[in-house]
Design a protein around this motif. Structure first.
Motif, PDB file in Angstrom:
ATOM      1  N   TYR A  72       0.851  -1.187   0.000  1.00  0.00           N
ATOM      2  CA  TYR A  72       0.000   0.000   0.000  1.00  0.00           C
ATOM      3  C   TYR A  72       0.891   1.243   0.000  1.00  0.00           C
ATOM      4  O   TYR A  72       1.561   1.527   0.987  1.00  0.00           O
ATOM      5  CB  TYR A  72      -0.841  -0.052   1.281  1.00  0.00           C
ATOM      6  CG  TYR A  72      -2.044   0.852   1.323  1.00  0.00           C
ATOM      7  CD1 TYR A  72      -3.284   0.408   0.858  1.00  0.00           C
ATOM      8  CD2 TYR A  72      -1.963   2.126   1.861  1.00  0.00           C
ATOM      9  CE1 TYR A  72      -4.398   1.224   0.918  1.00  0.00           C
ATOM     10  CE2 TYR A  72      -3.087   2.949   1.918  1.00  0.00           C
ATOM     11  CZ  TYR A  72      -4.295   2.492   1.450  1.00  0.00           C
ATOM     12  OH  TYR A  72      -5.403   3.288   1.514  1.00  0.00           O
ATOM     13  N   ILE A  89      -2.259   0.458  -4.750  1.00  0.00           N
ATOM     14  CA  ILE A  89      -2.319  -0.786  -3.968  1.00  0.00           C
ATOM     15  C   ILE A  89      -2.047  -1.988  -4.866  1.00  0.00           C
ATOM     16  O   ILE A  89      -2.624  -2.101  -5.956  1.00  0.00           O
ATOM     17  CB  ILE A  89      -3.711  -0.927  -3.299  1.00  0.00           C
ATOM     18  CG1 ILE A  89      -4.082   0.395  -2.615  1.00  0.00           C
ATOM     19  CG2 ILE A  89      -3.718  -2.065  -2.286  1.00  0.00           C
ATOM     20  CD1 ILE A  89      -5.557   0.544  -2.367  1.00  0.00           C
ATOM     21  N   TYR A 112      -2.011  -6.157  -4.874  1.00  0.00           N
ATOM     22  CA  TYR A 112      -2.382  -7.412  -4.221  1.00  0.00           C
ATOM     23  C   TYR A 112      -1.742  -8.560  -5.010  1.00  0.00           C
ATOM     24  O   TYR A 112      -2.120  -8.773  -6.175  1.00  0.00           O
ATOM     25  CB  TYR A 112      -3.895  -7.623  -4.241  1.00  0.00           C
ATOM     26  CG  TYR A 112      -4.721  -6.504  -3.615  1.00  0.00           C
ATOM     27  CD1 TYR A 112      -5.116  -6.565  -2.284  1.00  0.00           C
ATOM     28  CD2 TYR A 112      -5.133  -5.400  -4.365  1.00  0.00           C
ATOM     29  CE1 TYR A 112      -5.897  -5.557  -1.721  1.00  0.00           C
ATOM     30  CE2 TYR A 112      -5.911  -4.387  -3.797  1.00  0.00           C
ATOM     31  CZ  TYR A 112      -6.285  -4.472  -2.479  1.00  0.00           C
ATOM     32  OH  TYR A 112      -7.056  -3.476  -1.928  1.00  0.00           O
ATOM     33  N   PHE A 131      -8.160  -6.973   1.657  1.00  0.00           N
ATOM     34  CA  PHE A 131      -8.418  -5.765   2.469  1.00  0.00           C
ATOM     35  C   PHE A 131      -9.594  -6.081   3.391  1.00  0.00           C
ATOM     36  O   PHE A 131     -10.633  -6.556   2.944  1.00  0.00           O
ATOM     37  CB  PHE A 131      -8.752  -4.583   1.554  1.00  0.00           C
ATOM     38  CG  PHE A 131      -8.238  -3.261   2.031  1.00  0.00           C
ATOM     39  CD1 PHE A 131      -8.572  -2.775   3.286  1.00  0.00           C
ATOM     40  CD2 PHE A 131      -7.406  -2.483   1.223  1.00  0.00           C
ATOM     41  CE1 PHE A 131      -8.094  -1.555   3.724  1.00  0.00           C
ATOM     42  CE2 PHE A 131      -6.929  -1.252   1.663  1.00  0.00           C
ATOM     43  CZ  PHE A 131      -7.273  -0.795   2.909  1.00  0.00           C
ATOM     44  N   HIS A 159     -14.277  -2.481   5.746  1.00  0.00           N
ATOM     45  CA  HIS A 159     -14.196  -1.126   6.326  1.00  0.00           C
ATOM     46  C   HIS A 159     -14.989  -0.166   5.453  1.00  0.00           C
ATOM     47  O   HIS A 159     -15.243  -0.440   4.280  1.00  0.00           O
ATOM     48  CB  HIS A 159     -12.730  -0.650   6.385  1.00  0.00           C
ATOM     49  CG  HIS A 159     -12.143  -0.414   5.022  1.00  0.00           C
ATOM     50  ND1 HIS A 159     -11.729  -1.444   4.197  1.00  0.00           N
ATOM     51  CD2 HIS A 159     -11.935   0.721   4.297  1.00  0.00           C
ATOM     52  CE1 HIS A 159     -11.282  -0.960   3.049  1.00  0.00           C
ATOM     53  NE2 HIS A 159     -11.406   0.359   3.077  1.00  0.00           N
ATOM     54  N   LEU A 183     -12.149   5.405  -7.111  1.00  0.00           N
ATOM     55  CA  LEU A 183     -11.282   4.236  -7.207  1.00  0.00           C
ATOM     56  C   LEU A 183     -11.182   3.734  -8.646  1.00  0.00           C
ATOM     57  O   LEU A 183     -12.182   3.660  -9.349  1.00  0.00           O
ATOM     58  CB  LEU A 183     -11.882   3.139  -6.323  1.00  0.00           C
ATOM     59  CG  LEU A 183     -11.035   1.913  -6.137  1.00  0.00           C
ATOM     60  CD1 LEU A 183     -10.115   2.105  -4.941  1.00  0.00           C
ATOM     61  CD2 LEU A 183     -11.900   0.701  -5.929  1.00  0.00           C
ATOM     62  N   LEU A 237     -12.989  -6.299  -5.457  1.00  0.00           N
ATOM     63  CA  LEU A 237     -13.683  -5.364  -4.565  1.00  0.00           C
ATOM     64  C   LEU A 237     -15.129  -5.812  -4.383  1.00  0.00           C
ATOM     65  O   LEU A 237     -15.815  -6.146  -5.351  1.00  0.00           O
ATOM     66  CB  LEU A 237     -13.640  -3.961  -5.179  1.00  0.00           C
ATOM     67  CG  LEU A 237     -14.342  -2.852  -4.410  1.00  0.00           C
ATOM     68  CD1 LEU A 237     -13.683  -2.610  -3.046  1.00  0.00           C
ATOM     69  CD2 LEU A 237     -14.347  -1.551  -5.213  1.00  0.00           C
ATOM     70  N   HIS A 264     -16.832  -1.930   2.491  1.00  0.00           N
ATOM     71  CA  HIS A 264     -16.280  -2.732   1.398  1.00  0.00           C
ATOM     72  C   HIS A 264     -15.087  -3.550   1.865  1.00  0.00           C
ATOM     73  O   HIS A 264     -14.536  -3.307   2.934  1.00  0.00           O
ATOM     74  CB  HIS A 264     -15.921  -1.831   0.203  1.00  0.00           C
ATOM     75  CG  HIS A 264     -15.032  -0.671   0.540  1.00  0.00           C
ATOM     76  ND1 HIS A 264     -15.482   0.453   1.194  1.00  0.00           N
ATOM     77  CD2 HIS A 264     -13.714  -0.463   0.327  1.00  0.00           C
ATOM     78  CE1 HIS A 264     -14.489   1.309   1.354  1.00  0.00           C
ATOM     79  NE2 HIS A 264     -13.391   0.777   0.850  1.00  0.00           N
ATOM     80  N   VAL A 267     -11.812  -6.423   0.023  1.00  0.00           N
ATOM     81  CA  VAL A 267     -11.215  -6.915  -1.219  1.00  0.00           C
ATOM     82  C   VAL A 267     -10.808  -8.374  -1.025  1.00  0.00           C
ATOM     83  O   VAL A 267     -10.153  -8.718  -0.035  1.00  0.00           O
ATOM     84  CB  VAL A 267      -9.983  -6.074  -1.637  1.00  0.00           C
ATOM     85  CG1 VAL A 267      -9.395  -6.591  -2.950  1.00  0.00           C
ATOM     86  CG2 VAL A 267     -10.340  -4.595  -1.776  1.00  0.00           C
ATOM     87  N   ARG A 327      -3.505  -8.011  -8.562  1.00  0.00           N
ATOM     88  CA  ARG A 327      -4.513  -6.952  -8.728  1.00  0.00           C
ATOM     89  C   ARG A 327      -3.864  -5.617  -8.369  1.00  0.00           C
ATOM     90  O   ARG A 327      -3.133  -5.528  -7.374  1.00  0.00           O
ATOM     91  CB  ARG A 327      -5.687  -7.210  -7.798  1.00  0.00           C
ATOM     92  CG  ARG A 327      -6.719  -6.104  -7.774  1.00  0.00           C
ATOM     93  CD  ARG A 327      -7.947  -6.523  -6.969  1.00  0.00           C
ATOM     94  NE  ARG A 327      -9.065  -5.647  -7.257  1.00  0.00           N
ATOM     95  CZ  ARG A 327      -9.303  -4.503  -6.633  1.00  0.00           C
ATOM     96  NH1 ARG A 327      -8.509  -4.108  -5.658  1.00  0.00           N
ATOM     97  NH2 ARG A 327     -10.337  -3.761  -6.964  1.00  0.00           N
ATOM     98  N   SER A 350      -4.906  -1.513  -7.788  1.00  0.00           N
ATOM     99  CA  SER A 350      -5.962  -0.498  -7.726  1.00  0.00           C
ATOM    100  C   SER A 350      -5.352   0.826  -7.292  1.00  0.00           C
ATOM    101  O   SER A 350      -4.237   0.870  -6.761  1.00  0.00           O
ATOM    102  CB  SER A 350      -7.067  -0.925  -6.762  1.00  0.00           C
ATOM    103  OG  SER A 350      -6.547  -1.031  -5.465  1.00  0.00           O
ATOM    104  N   ALA A 385      -6.616   4.498  -5.452  1.00  0.00           N
ATOM    105  CA  ALA A 385      -7.722   5.205  -4.804  1.00  0.00           C
ATOM    106  C   ALA A 385      -7.352   6.679  -4.646  1.00  0.00           C
ATOM    107  O   ALA A 385      -6.213   7.015  -4.307  1.00  0.00           O
ATOM    108  CB  ALA A 385      -7.987   4.593  -3.432  1.00  0.00           C
ATOM    109  N   PHE A 422      -8.526   9.873  -2.508  1.00  0.00           N
ATOM    110  CA  PHE A 422      -9.327  10.184  -1.317  1.00  0.00           C
ATOM    111  C   PHE A 422      -9.600  11.683  -1.236  1.00  0.00           C
ATOM    112  O   PHE A 422      -8.665  12.485  -1.278  1.00  0.00           O
ATOM    113  CB  PHE A 422      -8.585   9.750  -0.055  1.00  0.00           C
ATOM    114  CG  PHE A 422      -8.248   8.282  -0.020  1.00  0.00           C
ATOM    115  CD1 PHE A 422      -9.250   7.316  -0.025  1.00  0.00           C
ATOM    116  CD2 PHE A 422      -6.925   7.852   0.033  1.00  0.00           C
ATOM    117  CE1 PHE A 422      -8.940   5.963   0.012  1.00  0.00           C
ATOM    118  CE2 PHE A 422      -6.604   6.498   0.071  1.00  0.00           C
ATOM    119  CZ  PHE A 422      -7.616   5.557   0.060  1.00  0.00           C
TER     120      PHE A 422
END
Ligand code: AKG
Ligand code: FE2
Length: 218
Positions: A3, A73, A75, A87, A90, A99, A108, A148, A150, A158, A160, A162, A164
């Motif tokens: 992350y 991120i 994975y 993930f 949360h 995202l 997700l 959500h 993951v 994977r 992704s 995000a 914020f």
């Protein structure tokens, strides 16, 4: 999972020396991406104010030059995906999160009201907008933040990204006065953005516990 979290706004909070090796092409692309999503976020917030019948700019003004950050991120594939999560469940502490499921590998999932998990399908060139806890507070509960998680994939990695979107540090987080007036009671406490994030980083990420701490029992 790896992350990488980068604070992008306000600009004076950036710490470019922490990433001296970042290639300039990546810096430039990241900057373009941030500017594009910033404009998108501001359009979305304006439309949400209208849809919620809030006073114009009541919410968006708090996000103007507010705290913004990006997470990239990764994975890795996991041979026993049923044993772990990528993930934990949360809701985001944000106002909204935009995202991108960058390499088209899903995972997700969003929790529905009945407690089941539904996948967020991959659509080409689509971005996912998640309602965060701060928007639930601003809207006095009219918009619920999306819980959500993951899952991991047995043979594909994977990636992704995000973005914020949050209020500025000096702003207060609390239900919009125009909404509470029209539709009482007031469902959440009001606190400063600074206090809000201090509380958030002092807790373990766990479902919607961050938001629950702000709820007023009416
Ligand atoms: O990787 C994803 O799709 C979700 C990431 C996420 O939930 C987060 O960074 O808060
Ligand atoms: Fe999240």
């Amino acid at each position: 999972m790896s992350y990488s979290f980068i604070s992008t706004n306000p600009v004076h909070l950036r710490r470019p020396h922490l990433l001296p090796q970042l290639p300039s092409s990546l810096r430039d692309n990241l900057e373009t991406y941030i500017q594009t999503l910033k404009a998108l976020a501001s359009g979305l917030l304006g439309s949400m104010e209208e849809a919620l019948e809030m006073e114009a700019n009541e919410m968006a003004a708090k996000m103007d030059d507010g705290l913004q950050s990006v997470a990239i991120i990764y994975y890795p594939p996991c041979p026993q995906p049923e044993l772990v999560l990528g993930f934990t469940p949360h809701s985001d502490a944000t106002c909204i999160t935009i995202l991108s499921q960058v390499n088209g590998v899903g995972g997700l999932q969003v929790k529905t009201r009945d407690g089941s998990w539904v996948p967020v399908n991959i659509l080409p060139n689509a971005l996912v907008v998640l309602v965060g806890d701060i928007l639930e507070v601003f809207s006095n509960g009219l918009y619920e933040s999306a819980e959500h998680r993951v899952t991991v994939n047995p043979d594909k990695e994977r990636i992704s990204m995000a973005f914020f979107v949050n209020p500025k540090l000096e702003a207060e987080i609390g239900p919009a006065a125009s909404l509470v007036m029209k539709n009482p009671p007031c469902r959440f406490k009001t606190i400063s953005t600074e206090q809000y994030f201090n509380n958030f980083f002092g807790r373990v990420l766990d479902r919607k516990t961050n938001l629950e701490a702000l709820k007023i029992d009416n």
